[in-house]
Motif scaffolding. Structure first.
Motif, mmCIF file in Angstrom:
data_model
loop_
_atom_site.group_PDB
_atom_site.id
_atom_site.type_symbol
_atom_site.label_atom_id
_atom_site.label_comp_id
_atom_site.label_asym_id
_atom_site.label_seq_id
_atom_site.Cartn_x
_atom_site.Cartn_y
_atom_site.Cartn_z
ATOM 1 N N PHE A 207 -5.391 -10.399 3.511
ATOM 2 C CA PHE A 207 -4.317 -10.447 4.505
ATOM 3 C C PHE A 207 -3.101 -9.727 3.940
ATOM 4 C CE2 PHE A 207 -0.757 -12.680 6.713
ATOM 5 C CZ PHE A 207 -1.080 -12.300 8.009
ATOM 6 N N ASP A 208 -2.945 -8.456 4.320
ATOM 7 C CA ASP A 208 -1.805 -7.683 3.840
ATOM 8 C C ASP A 208 -1.365 -6.702 4.913
ATOM 9 O OD1 ASP A 208 -3.618 -5.568 3.768
ATOM 10 O OD2 ASP A 208 -3.935 -5.688 1.608
ATOM 11 N N SER A 209 -0.548 -5.731 4.531
ATOM 12 C CA SER A 209 0.044 -4.821 5.505
ATOM 13 C C SER A 209 -0.969 -3.905 6.182
ATOM 14 C CB SER A 209 1.122 -3.966 4.826
ATOM 15 O OG SER A 209 0.577 -3.233 3.750
ATOM 16 N N MET A 210 -2.229 -3.916 5.713
ATOM 17 C CA MET A 210 -3.274 -3.103 6.334
ATOM 18 C C MET A 210 -4.266 -3.964 7.119
ATOM 19 S SD MET A 210 -2.766 0.119 5.355
ATOM 20 C CE MET A 210 -4.327 0.986 5.265
ATOM 21 N N THR A 211 -3.912 -5.233 7.327
ATOM 22 C CA THR A 211 -4.824 -6.154 8.003
ATOM 23 C C THR A 211 -5.151 -5.697 9.414
ATOM 24 O OG1 THR A 211 -4.023 -8.021 6.699
ATOM 25 C CG2 THR A 211 -5.121 -8.543 8.771
ATOM 26 N N HIS B 205 0.833 -1.209 0.000
ATOM 27 C CA HIS B 205 0.000 0.000 0.000
ATOM 28 C C HIS B 205 0.867 1.259 0.000
ATOM 29 C CE1 HIS B 205 -3.789 -2.128 0.505
ATOM 30 N NE2 HIS B 205 -3.179 -2.899 1.373
ATOM 31 N N PHE B 206 2.106 1.091 -0.451
ATOM 32 C CA PHE B 206 3.054 2.201 -0.441
ATOM 33 C C PHE B 206 2.575 3.370 -1.291
ATOM 34 C CE2 PHE B 206 7.138 4.215 -1.766
ATOM 35 C CZ PHE B 206 7.666 4.476 -0.511
ATOM 36 N N ARG B 207 1.838 3.067 -2.373
ATOM 37 C CA ARG B 207 1.438 4.107 -3.316
ATOM 38 C C ARG B 207 -0.048 4.475 -3.257
ATOM 39 N NH1 ARG B 207 5.843 5.028 -6.168
ATOM 40 N NH2 ARG B 207 7.383 3.370 -6.357
ATOM 41 N N ASP B 208 -0.769 3.857 -2.329
ATOM 42 C CA ASP B 208 -2.211 4.169 -2.298
ATOM 43 C C ASP B 208 -2.730 4.560 -0.919
ATOM 44 O OD1 ASP B 208 -2.372 1.755 -0.923
ATOM 45 O OD2 ASP B 208 -3.099 0.631 -2.652
ATOM 46 N N ILE B 209 -1.819 4.994 -0.033
ATOM 47 C CA ILE B 209 -2.251 5.505 1.270
ATOM 48 C C ILE B 209 -1.699 6.918 1.443
ATOM 49 C CG2 ILE B 209 -2.540 3.296 2.458
ATOM 50 C CD1 ILE B 209 0.264 3.549 3.543
ATOM 51 N N PRO B 210 -2.350 7.753 2.233
ATOM 52 C CA PRO B 210 -1.888 9.127 2.433
ATOM 53 C C PRO B 210 -0.461 9.179 2.987
ATOM 54 C CG PRO B 210 -4.117 8.864 3.267
ATOM 55 C CD PRO B 210 -3.618 7.489 2.932
ATOM 56 N N SER C 20 0.940 7.554 9.738
ATOM 57 C CA SER C 20 1.973 6.721 10.360
ATOM 58 C C SER C 20 2.148 5.411 9.594
ATOM 59 C CB SER C 20 1.605 6.423 11.821
ATOM 60 O OG SER C 20 0.362 5.729 11.898
ATOM 61 N N THR C 21 1.079 4.943 8.957
ATOM 62 C CA THR C 21 1.141 3.710 8.158
ATOM 63 C C THR C 21 2.148 3.851 7.027
ATOM 64 O OG1 THR C 21 -1.170 3.182 8.651
ATOM 65 C CG2 THR C 21 -0.198 2.124 6.719
ATOM 66 N N TRP C 22 2.087 4.972 6.318
ATOM 67 C CA TRP C 22 3.020 5.170 5.209
ATOM 68 C C TRP C 22 4.444 5.342 5.741
ATOM 69 C CZ3 TRP C 22 6.758 8.347 3.368
ATOM 70 C CH2 TRP C 22 7.150 8.148 2.040
ATOM 71 N N LYS C 23 4.599 6.038 6.849
ATOM 72 C CA LYS C 23 5.939 6.264 7.412
ATOM 73 C C LYS C 23 6.602 4.953 7.814
ATOM 74 C CE LYS C 23 4.675 10.869 9.047
ATOM 75 N NZ LYS C 23 4.328 11.715 10.218
ATOM 76 N N VAL C 24 5.816 4.042 8.390
ATOM 77 C CA VAL C 24 6.348 2.718 8.753
ATOM 78 C C VAL C 24 6.744 1.951 7.497
ATOM 79 C CG1 VAL C 24 5.745 0.465 9.719
ATOM 80 C CG2 VAL C 24 5.115 2.554 10.941
ATOM 81 N N SER D 249 -4.313 -2.538 12.511
ATOM 82 C CA SER D 249 -3.992 -1.107 12.579
ATOM 83 C C SER D 249 -2.518 -0.844 12.871
ATOM 84 C CB SER D 249 -4.856 -0.430 13.653
ATOM 85 O OG SER D 249 -4.648 -1.043 14.915
ATOM 86 N N ASN D 250 -1.855 -1.787 13.535
ATOM 87 C CA ASN D 250 -0.434 -1.629 13.859
ATOM 88 C C ASN D 250 0.405 -2.090 12.661
ATOM 89 O OD1 ASN D 250 2.181 -1.683 14.858
ATOM 90 N ND2 ASN D 250 1.585 -2.517 16.848
ATOM 91 N N THR D 251 0.739 -1.155 11.783
ATOM 92 C CA THR D 251 1.459 -1.500 10.554
ATOM 93 C C THR D 251 2.852 -2.038 10.847
ATOM 94 O OG1 THR D 251 0.282 0.324 9.496
ATOM 95 C CG2 THR D 251 2.098 -0.646 8.272
ATOM 96 N N ALA D 252 3.480 -1.538 11.906
ATOM 97 C CA ALA D 252 4.827 -1.999 12.262
ATOM 98 C C ALA D 252 4.837 -3.491 12.548
ATOM 99 C CB ALA D 252 5.345 -1.225 13.469
ATOM 100 N N ALA D 253 3.731 -4.018 13.070
ATOM 101 C CA ALA D 253 3.611 -5.452 13.325
ATOM 102 C C ALA D 253 3.018 -6.177 12.126
ATOM 103 C CB ALA D 253 2.748 -5.696 14.560
ATOM 104 N N ALA D 254 2.127 -5.515 11.399
ATOM 105 C CA ALA D 254 1.432 -6.163 10.278
ATOM 106 C C ALA D 254 2.398 -6.553 9.163
ATOM 107 C CB ALA D 254 0.349 -5.240 9.730
ATOM 108 N N ILE D 255 3.325 -5.681 8.824
ATOM 109 C CA ILE D 255 4.247 -5.969 7.719
ATOM 110 C C ILE D 255 5.109 -7.201 8.006
ATOM 111 C CG2 ILE D 255 6.251 -5.096 6.444
ATOM 112 C CD1 ILE D 255 4.908 -2.323 6.529
#
Length: 356
Positions: free
Chosen positions: A315-319, A29-34, A38-42, A321-327
């Protein structure tokens, strides 16, 4: 009896494979989130931190294929090294081409339209398969480079080649990612002469052999650790800053040809060689490490399939809310599924030789 594996190299190979999967899990979701979330920053952080993946893969190849103890037989090189890579590339290009057509339902199987779309997909490397043609190119050049780096003045020629790589590729690329008024003029000046034999990925190939064979003095090694860490963190921060300003995702400051990734990859390589390499492993542990290392090529090839399947299942990096753990969780799932698939494929003799 096969040649004894170098355990720290196998561990670095595994680490580079994990890094590739982490980058691709973070890129979902690197190119489709604001950009300001914090999600993009992670995601940006993971993108930069694991950027050592491809350079370290190439450096491993350089360390092994340019080894002074190697003897070259051109027939063996083409039949045992280049041909299997070419076969794997053809198979996986067709595999991903058919998969994309089937998953989108864009053409009936067996129709002329199906064949046309398959040819179109086959003509352009799937997003991660570019590595195989590049690797074949390095293998074709390897005997020539071997003669240069292993002659009586080989160390000096290697240093010269690495310097050319730094000036004509790393420095040029790094300069152009900064929006400076004179950067294009410097790029034009430096690229007037293009000794491309050693200024593309062959530069990492030679660098891997140099660091493996000669290493660096302790003070210089510590400097590489420091510079690599500072530059990659700076690259990550610059990508975040530039992305916010332009309101679009930017990763140019830690791409493979930047100073940040050059020093960061060198630091990771040296860390495994001089720190991880000191660890003593039991025979059982070595067998496990070597087996996992032998699976990394196949995992690299097939992981994109499971990444897409899991993404389509939700099931992806947005599954969570905690992106640092999701990835890392997504990356772990991709790695496990890919490893199981490769382990099964390796049981089939012909498939083991030609596609993984």
């Amino acid at each position: 009896m096969g040649k004894k594996k170098i355990i720290w190299i196998e561990l670095l190979r595994i680490a580079a494979c994990i890094a590739v999967v982490m980058i691709h899990a973070a890129s979902q979701h690197f190119r489709d989130i604001p950009i300001d979330t914090s999600t993009w920053k992670v995601s940006n952080f993971y993108h930069g931190f694991f950027r050592y993946a491809v350079p370290c893969f190439i450096m491993i190849s350089g360390a092994l294929y340019l080894d002074k103890k190697r003897t070259w037989n051109l027939k063996k090189l083409w039949m045992k090294n280049i041909l299997p890579i070419a076969a794997a590339y053809i198979f996986w290009q067709l595999f991903y081409g058919v998969y994309r057509i089937l998953i989108t339902g864009s053409a009936p199987v067996g129709s002329v339209r199906f064949l046309k779309k398959l040819l179109i997909y086959f003509s352009d490397s799937y997003f991660h398969l570019w590595y195989l043609p590049m690797l074949m190119g390095l293998m074709i050049l390897a005997p020539l480079i071997w003669e240069i780096v292993n002659c009586s003045r080989g160390k000096r020629w290697e240093e010269y080649a690495i310097l050319l790589f730094l000036i004509f590729k790393i420095a040029v690329y790094t300069i152009t990612v900064f929006p400076l008024p004179w950067s294009e003029h410097i790029k034009t000046l430096l690229t007037t002469v293009q000794p491309t034999l050693v200024t593309d990925y062959a530069g990492y190939f030679v660098l891997g052999h140099y660091l493996y064979t000669y290493g660096l003095p302790k003070k210089m090694e510590r400097a590489v650790y420091f510079i690599g860490t500072v530059l990659i963190l700076t690259g990550i921060a610059l990508c975040q800053w530039r992305s916010l300003n332009l309101d679009k995702p930017i990763q140019a400051f830690y791409d493979n040809y930047t100073l940040a990734t050059f020093f960061w990859s060198s630091a990771v390589f040296l860390f495994f060689k001089n720190c991880i390499g000191r660890i003593r492993w039991s025979e059982k542990q070595e067998r496990i490490i070597c087996y996992l290392g032998s699976c990394t090529f196949g995992v690299y090839l097939i992981h994109a399939f499971f990444r897409d399947i899991l993404h389509r299942l939700g099931f992806d990096s947005m599954t969570i809310s905690n992106t640092a753990a999701a990835i890392p969780l997504v990356a772990l799932a991709i790695l496990l599924l890919s490893f199981i698939a490769v382990a099964v494929i390796k049981v089939i003799p012909a498939a083991k030789k030609w596609i993984v």
